[in-house]
Write a protein that holds these residues in place. Sequence first.
Motif, PDB file in Angstrom:
ATOM      1  N   PHE A  82     -32.370 -23.380 -27.295  1.00 41.70           N
ATOM      2  CA  PHE A  82     -31.472 -22.245 -26.343  1.00 41.70           C
ATOM      3  C   PHE A  82     -30.237 -21.406 -27.460  1.00 41.70           C
ATOM      4  O   PHE A  82     -29.878 -22.243 -27.985  1.00 41.70           O
ATOM      5  CB  PHE A  82     -30.854 -22.338 -24.826  1.00 41.70           C
ATOM      6  CG  PHE A  82     -30.066 -23.273 -24.514  1.00 41.70           C
ATOM      7  CD1 PHE A  82     -29.124 -23.737 -24.680  1.00 41.70           C
ATOM      8  CD2 PHE A  82     -30.621 -24.913 -24.239  1.00 41.70           C
ATOM      9  CE1 PHE A  82     -28.266 -24.123 -24.599  1.00 41.70           C
ATOM     10  CE2 PHE A  82     -29.388 -25.997 -24.052  1.00 41.70           C
ATOM     11  CZ  PHE A  82     -28.250 -25.471 -24.398  1.00 41.70           C
ATOM     12  N   GLU A  83     -29.594 -20.633 -26.840  1.00 41.89           N
ATOM     13  CA  GLU A  83     -27.866 -20.164 -27.752  1.00 41.89           C
ATOM     14  C   GLU A  83     -26.953 -20.535 -27.028  1.00 41.89           C
ATOM     15  O   GLU A  83     -27.199 -20.822 -25.714  1.00 41.89           O
ATOM     16  CB  GLU A  83     -28.326 -18.461 -27.491  1.00 41.89           C
ATOM     17  CG  GLU A  83     -29.622 -18.069 -28.742  1.00 41.89           C
ATOM     18  CD  GLU A  83     -29.307 -18.437 -30.400  1.00 41.89           C
ATOM     19  OE1 GLU A  83     -28.451 -18.835 -31.016  1.00 41.89           O
ATOM     20  OE2 GLU A  83     -30.216 -18.808 -30.366  1.00 41.89           O
ATOM     21  N   ALA A  84     -25.768 -20.369 -27.204  1.00 39.62           N
ATOM     22  CA  ALA A  84     -24.512 -20.801 -26.662  1.00 39.62           C
ATOM     23  C   ALA A  84     -24.363 -20.024 -25.873  1.00 39.62           C
ATOM     24  O   ALA A  84     -24.937 -18.382 -26.230  1.00 39.62           O
ATOM     25  CB  ALA A  84     -23.264 -20.981 -27.595  1.00 39.62           C
ATOM     26  N   GLU A  85     -24.293 -20.019 -24.984  1.00 41.63           N
ATOM     27  CA  GLU A  85     -23.304 -18.840 -23.592  1.00 41.63           C
ATOM     28  C   GLU A  85     -24.606 -18.691 -22.806  1.00 41.63           C
ATOM     29  O   GLU A  85     -24.143 -17.465 -21.932  1.00 41.63           O
ATOM     30  CB  GLU A  85     -22.990 -18.548 -24.085  1.00 41.63           C
ATOM     31  CG  GLU A  85     -21.455 -18.438 -24.959  1.00 41.63           C
ATOM     32  CD  GLU A  85     -21.215 -18.858 -24.496  1.00 41.63           C
ATOM     33  OE1 GLU A  85     -20.052 -18.380 -23.068  1.00 41.63           O
ATOM     34  OE2 GLU A  85     -19.688 -20.035 -24.960  1.00 41.63           O
ATOM     35  N   GLU A  86     -25.956 -19.374 -23.336  1.00 41.30           N
ATOM     36  CA  GLU A  86     -26.887 -18.791 -22.298  1.00 41.30           C
ATOM     37  C   GLU A  86     -27.700 -19.073 -21.359  1.00 41.30           C
ATOM     38  O   GLU A  86     -27.960 -18.938 -20.269  1.00 41.30           O
ATOM     39  CB  GLU A  86     -28.434 -19.195 -23.303  1.00 41.30           C
ATOM     40  CG  GLU A  86     -29.644 -18.079 -22.913  1.00 41.30           C
ATOM     41  CD  GLU A  86     -31.010 -18.085 -23.606  1.00 41.30           C
ATOM     42  OE1 GLU A  86     -31.838 -17.581 -23.536  1.00 41.30           O
ATOM     43  OE2 GLU A  86     -30.616 -18.832 -25.169  1.00 41.30           O
ATOM     44  N   GLY A 107     -26.782 -31.211 -30.387  1.00 38.42           N
ATOM     45  CA  GLY A 107     -26.417 -30.354 -30.413  1.00 38.42           C
ATOM     46  C   GLY A 107     -25.073 -29.681 -29.291  1.00 38.42           C
ATOM     47  O   GLY A 107     -24.523 -28.531 -28.300  1.00 38.42           O
ATOM     48  N   LYS A 108     -24.348 -30.093 -29.989  1.00 35.15           N
ATOM     49  CA  LYS A 108     -22.885 -30.061 -29.246  1.00 35.15           C
ATOM     50  C   LYS A 108     -22.401 -28.677 -29.191  1.00 35.15           C
ATOM     51  O   LYS A 108     -21.529 -28.238 -28.350  1.00 35.15           O
ATOM     52  CB  LYS A 108     -21.845 -31.493 -29.414  1.00 35.15           C
ATOM     53  CG  LYS A 108     -21.870 -31.149 -30.570  1.00 35.15           C
ATOM     54  CD  LYS A 108     -20.986 -32.453 -31.036  1.00 35.15           C
ATOM     55  CE  LYS A 108     -20.132 -32.656 -32.908  1.00 35.15           C
ATOM     56  NZ  LYS A 108     -19.773 -33.776 -32.323  1.00 35.15           N
ATOM     57  N   THR A 109     -22.899 -28.018 -29.737  1.00 32.62           N
ATOM     58  CA  THR A 109     -22.255 -26.610 -29.773  1.00 32.62           C
ATOM     59  C   THR A 109     -22.222 -25.611 -29.171  1.00 32.62           C
ATOM     60  O   THR A 109     -22.459 -24.295 -29.449  1.00 32.62           O
ATOM     61  CB  THR A 109     -21.951 -26.364 -31.869  1.00 32.62           C
ATOM     62  OG1 THR A 109     -23.599 -26.401 -32.908  1.00 32.62           O
ATOM     63  CG2 THR A 109     -21.229 -27.068 -33.067  1.00 32.62           C
ATOM     64  N   LYS A 110     -24.003 -26.066 -28.335  1.00 33.46           N
ATOM     65  CA  LYS A 110     -24.893 -24.708 -27.547  1.00 33.46           C
ATOM     66  C   LYS A 110     -23.867 -25.357 -26.328  1.00 33.46           C
ATOM     67  O   LYS A 110     -24.318 -24.768 -25.576  1.00 33.46           O
ATOM     68  CB  LYS A 110     -25.839 -25.549 -27.679  1.00 33.46           C
ATOM     69  CG  LYS A 110     -26.978 -25.131 -29.656  1.00 33.46           C
ATOM     70  CD  LYS A 110     -26.365 -24.086 -29.393  1.00 33.46           C
ATOM     71  CE  LYS A 110     -27.639 -23.223 -30.372  1.00 33.46           C
ATOM     72  NZ  LYS A 110     -29.139 -24.128 -30.377  1.00 33.46           N
TER      73      LYS A 110
END
Length: 239
Positions: A82-86, A107-110
């Motif tokens: 999944f994308e960040a903000e999704e 994956g913490k940036t997501k």
Amino acid sequence: MKAKISKRLKLVASFLSTGAKFADIGSDHAYLPCYVCQKDPTATAVAGEVNVGPFQRAIETVKAYGLEQQIDVRLGNGLEVFEAEEVNQLVIAGMGGSLIHDILESGKTKLTSVEQIIAQPNVDARAVRKWMIHHGFTITDEDIIEENRHCYEIINAKRLDTPDNKQLDEKDLLFGPILLRSKPPAFYKKWNEEARKLEYVLQQLKQAKQVDQKKYEQFTKEWRWMKEVLSNEAGTYYS
């Protein structure tokens, strides 16, 4: 046709609120997203799976329940599905605590829009708790359930407007800060078994030709904590 899931996954699902917009990592057959989205038509989910076989079975499950509009099945490793903000909620259930820790860390940036993480580690829940408290999440609830002779811990953590910055000590991280207070029956069963296993490990370490003193002292300390926790309740399983 109603989606059926295990008692363990039902307990995991119970921590999601109405209208959840969540990702289920390591979704396998996508049973949990199907169960949640069938009960709640306002919920949406990304079902992530790293292996092709389970990915294909998840697609088939979602189609069988007619939930293609609510659930998107994706092939990928960890949080890359999944994308960040999704998504706003994240579920990671049914794998080791160290692996859950590594998935979250890589994956913490997501996680910029993720307000809640529900984790169900099969072992080493301590590793998950450590990651959560070091990355802005507060453990707001925990539970434990026995199924098929195994006791599963569920950890529910949220980003709070006013974070609880209380640093958990080693004992909290091992047993769970909330479980340590509530101590349901499965808690005693789990730690009775863990104490017996650790006692055996300590005996083996003592018999070794070269003793790892640091490891021996750490295991001894944890074994004493287990005895203390188990003896705090009448009718304890420990003997």
